[in-house]
Design an enzyme around this catalytic site. Structure first.
Site, mmCIF file in Angstrom:
data_model
loop_
_atom_site.group_PDB
_atom_site.id
_atom_site.type_symbol
_atom_site.label_atom_id
_atom_site.label_comp_id
_atom_site.label_asym_id
_atom_site.label_seq_id
_atom_site.Cartn_x
_atom_site.Cartn_y
_atom_site.Cartn_z
ATOM 1 N N ASP A 57 53.956 87.327 58.085
ATOM 2 C CA ASP A 57 53.584 88.076 59.298
ATOM 3 C C ASP A 57 53.735 87.176 60.529
ATOM 4 O OD1 ASP A 57 51.397 86.468 58.850
ATOM 5 O OD2 ASP A 57 49.904 88.069 58.931
ATOM 6 N N GLU A 127 45.147 86.586 53.098
ATOM 7 C CA GLU A 127 44.409 85.417 53.587
ATOM 8 C C GLU A 127 42.929 85.505 53.235
ATOM 9 O OE1 GLU A 127 45.096 84.830 57.795
ATOM 10 O OE2 GLU A 127 47.276 84.859 57.558
ATOM 11 N N GLU A 194 47.432 75.969 54.240
ATOM 12 C CA GLU A 194 48.024 75.770 55.577
ATOM 13 C C GLU A 194 47.142 74.832 56.408
ATOM 14 O OE1 GLU A 194 49.182 79.340 57.640
ATOM 15 O OE2 GLU A 194 49.691 78.254 59.461
HETATM 16 O O1 KIV Z 1 53.367 84.200 58.021
HETATM 17 C C1 KIV Z 1 53.830 83.123 57.616
HETATM 18 O O2 KIV Z 1 54.956 82.742 57.916
HETATM 19 C C2 KIV Z 1 52.971 82.303 56.758
HETATM 20 C C3 KIV Z 1 53.395 80.891 56.520
HETATM 21 C C4 KIV Z 1 53.114 80.084 57.723
HETATM 22 C C5 KIV Z 1 52.761 80.320 55.297
HETATM 23 O O3 KIV Z 1 51.969 82.760 56.295
#
Ligand code: KIV
Length: 276
Positions: A57, A127, A194
């Site tokens: 996202d 998440e 992250e």
């Molecule tokens: O949305 C994304 O690109 C991510 C990465 C940064 C792991 O979640």
């Protein structure tokens, strides 16, 4: 060599599955992941030998020009996932469940099913820590593979007050380690870390059977992921400390992807300078 007697070369030719990725962790093989949002870049990344494509996202920022991932809708995630899946042959495709698309298990299942059925993704990512355990368990029970995401949670940016390294003090580190185990026990098959101190990411990686996917989480994660536009050096503004412009030294996008793949497989990326 894998338990089935096939070396990395054999693994590379076949489309990757969640089982192959688990096998690669067991064999100590480094795994590569880049984001992609359209068919052309998906093909380029796939042909460059990247193992996992994440339809992140992050497209809200790098494609749509928003200052966070929050405005991204399910419709947009389905659209970009379809584009990416059409472009790739071998890479495993994970699609993000966007902000507020998984407030409780049943809604999560409906939306995750869209990403698998309409988008043709092979896994969804969401998440959060232990508060997501019930949702992860529910999705996995319905046959939907799940990737967790701990550390910096971009969908909670207004709660955390910015994009910062997480898990720095002992209590936060212990909570993250427990959350990682809880998500694995709930059935998550992969876990993004992250912006996490490298030492903590190492501890989490060693204590889990499932592969960890690091971004700003040091060299010890099983998988390394970067946002494609960051590693091509075309993201406007300041590049994050943990990223690297691979196009600066190669000159074209395909060679940049190859250089990333080689650097990860040979343990040359990330360096300490790119870690916390
Ligand atoms: O949305 C994304 O690109 C991510 C990465 C940064 C792991 O979640």
């Amino acid at each position: 060599m894998t338990e089935t007697g096939k070396g990395r070369g054999a693994l590379q030719e076949k489309p990757l599955s969640v089982m192959t990725l688990a096998d690669m962790k067991r064999m100590g093989e480094k795994i590569t992941c880049l984001t992609a949002y359209d068919a052309s870049f998906s093909t380029l990344v796939d042909r460059g030998g990247v193992d996992i494509i994440l339809v992140g996202d992050s497209l809200g920022m790098v494609i749509q020009g928003h200052d966070s991932t929050l405005p991204v809708t399910m419709e947009k995630m389905v659209y970009h996932t379809c584009c990416v899946v059409r472009g790739r042959q071998r890479a495993f495709v994970i699609a993000d469940l966007p902000f507020m698309s998984y407030p409780e298990p049943n809604r999560a299942a409906v939306n995750a099913a869209r990403l698998l059925r309409e988008g043709q993704a092979q896994m969804v990512k969401l998440e959060g820590g232990r508060i997501r355990a019930e949702t992860v368990r529910h999705l996995v029970t319905q046959g939907i593979p799940v990737c967790g995401h701990l550390g910096l949670l971009p969908q909670s940016v207004h709660q955390t007050g910015g994009y910062r390294v997480q898990g720095k003090d002992q209590r936060a580190a212990e909570t993250m380690l427990e959350d990682a185990r809880i998500l694995q026990d709930a059935g998550a098959a992969l876990l993004v870390l992250e912006c996490v101190p490298a030492a903590l990411a190492k501890k989490i990686t060693e204590s889990l059977a499932i592969p960890t996917i690091g971004i700003g989480a040091g060299i010890h994660c099983d998988v390394q992921v970067l946002v494609l536009y960051d590693m091509l050096g075309i993201t406007p503004g300041k590049r994050p400390k943990f990223s690297k412009n691979f196009m600066a030294e190669t000159g074209d996008a395909f060679s940049a992807v190859r250089a990333f793949v080689d650097a990860v497989r040979e343990g040359r990326f990330p360096t300490e300078d790119q870690s916390f």
